[in-house]
Design a protein around this motif. Structure first.
Motif, PDB file in Angstrom:
ATOM      1  N   GLU A 114      -8.767   1.080   2.514  1.00  0.00           N
ATOM      2  CA  GLU A 114      -7.391   1.491   2.232  1.00  0.00           C
ATOM      3  C   GLU A 114      -6.788   2.370   3.338  1.00  0.00           C
ATOM      4  OE1 GLU A 114      -5.875   5.075  -0.097  1.00  0.00           O
ATOM      5  OE2 GLU A 114      -6.264   3.567  -1.643  1.00  0.00           O
ATOM      6  N   PRO A 115      -7.471   3.405   3.840  1.00  0.00           N
ATOM      7  CA  PRO A 115      -6.827   4.280   4.834  1.00  0.00           C
ATOM      8  C   PRO A 115      -6.345   3.537   6.077  1.00  0.00           C
ATOM      9  CG  PRO A 115      -8.792   5.328   3.958  1.00  0.00           C
ATOM     10  CD  PRO A 115      -8.810   3.915   3.462  1.00  0.00           C
ATOM     11  N   LYS A 116      -7.190   2.667   6.615  1.00  0.00           N
ATOM     12  CA  LYS A 116      -6.794   1.933   7.815  1.00  0.00           C
ATOM     13  C   LYS A 116      -5.685   0.939   7.507  1.00  0.00           C
ATOM     14  CE  LYS A 116      -8.679  -0.652  11.732  1.00  0.00           C
ATOM     15  NZ  LYS A 116      -9.912  -1.166  12.384  1.00  0.00           N
ATOM     16  N   MET A 144      -3.507   1.116   5.142  1.00  0.00           N
ATOM     17  CA  MET A 144      -2.285   1.860   4.853  1.00  0.00           C
ATOM     18  C   MET A 144      -1.583   2.254   6.156  1.00  0.00           C
ATOM     19  SD  MET A 144      -1.827   4.969   2.140  1.00  0.00           S
ATOM     20  CE  MET A 144      -3.162   5.930   2.849  1.00  0.00           C
ATOM     21  N   THR A 145      -2.337   2.727   7.128  1.00  0.00           N
ATOM     22  CA  THR A 145      -1.762   3.074   8.427  1.00  0.00           C
ATOM     23  C   THR A 145      -1.151   1.846   9.092  1.00  0.00           C
ATOM     24  OG1 THR A 145      -3.363   4.868   8.756  1.00  0.00           O
ATOM     25  CG2 THR A 145      -2.275   4.003  10.716  1.00  0.00           C
TER      26      THR A 145
END
Length: 264
Positions: free
Chosen positions: A117-119, A121-122
């Motif tokens: 998710e973090p990557k 999302m970016t």
């Protein structure tokens, strides 16, 4: 909303209602039924009423001559079912490439709640900024997927669609929660047009009843792949789904219009 963005959204919809048929599964699943002869499938589903088709950039040249003037979306990340983790969607293209191959919009898949998710999302945030510089709409495929997550939970789906809006998407696709009542929470969680994924192919009745429930919940349509392109008669099932979305027919009326048996 600028004129370019508005005009391109109109190319992939009809009166702000969406029947999109994604056929990006050639990377994920391989050359499955309905995708080997991509040209015939594109021709059939657009004649049946699809507003837009979606593929990866490499098959654009196979799409354009057969889409009967309908919209075209290029998908920009992917993974395979035989790779180490299907949730790990990797970039496969750029906005500029999509423009060069004639896309009216781009799409991007994010698994909200996954380890990736973090990557993702970016990347989605960066993608919307780039796309909007060119007036290109972004369809965010925002799913609730990860350890311990119920992929049909309306609260999780509501979070996923709201994330897509917060990151600048123009249309959001997510899973169906199973019924109109619970899906209203998902639709109410964002001001974006919400469309649902179709999942694996079911009976004709199941497909159109799911679409009817989606529309009753206030959604804007569907982005339905295998249920349409793997159907024995892609044109007919596209016509039935279109009748629900664009003509507001009941499930039974839509099946009658398309001359489809309910339980096949």
């Amino acid at each position: 909303m600028n004129a370019g963005l508005r005009s391109r959204l109109d190319r992939i919809s009809t009166d702000d209602r969406y029947l999109i048929v994604p056929m990006d599964h050639g990377i994920t699943l391989g050359p499955v039924k309905g995708l080997k002869d991509l040209e015939s499938t594109v021709d059939a589903i657009t004649r049946g009423g699809a507003d837009a088709v979606l593929t990866h950039k490499g098959t654009a040249k196979r799409v354009h001559p057969h889409k009967n003037g309908k919209g075209y979306i290029v998908h920009l990340n992917a993974s395979t079912v035989i790779g180490p983790d299907e949730n790990d969607k990797r970039l496969t293209g750029s906005v500029e490439e999509a423009i060069r191959v004639g896309a009216d919009a781009v799409s991007f898949h994010i698994n909200v709640g996954s380890d990736y998710e973090p990557k993702q999302m970016t990347q989605l945030g960066e993608l919307t900024e780039t796309a909007h510089r060119f007036g290109i709409p972004v369809l965010a495929m925002a799913y609730a997927r990860g350890p311990g997550i119920d992929e049909q939970d309306p609260e999780s789906l509501g979070h996923a669609v709201r994330l897509a809006e917060e990151l600048g998407a123009d249309v959001v696709k997510t899973a169906y929660s199973g019924d109109a009542e619970s899906f209203r929470h998902v639709v109410d969680s964002t001001t974006l047009p919400v469309v649902i994924a179709g999942g694996s192919k079911g009976t004709n009745r199941h497909t159109v009843e799911m679409v009817r429930g989606t529309m009753d919940a206030g959604a804007a349509g569907v982005s339905m792949g295998r249920s349409i392109f793997q159907h024995d008669d892609p044109e007919a099932i596209a016509r039935a789904v279109s009748a629900v979305i664009h003509d507001d027919l009941s499930a039974e009326e839509a099946l009658d219009v398309a001359e489809l048996a309910p339980d096949e």
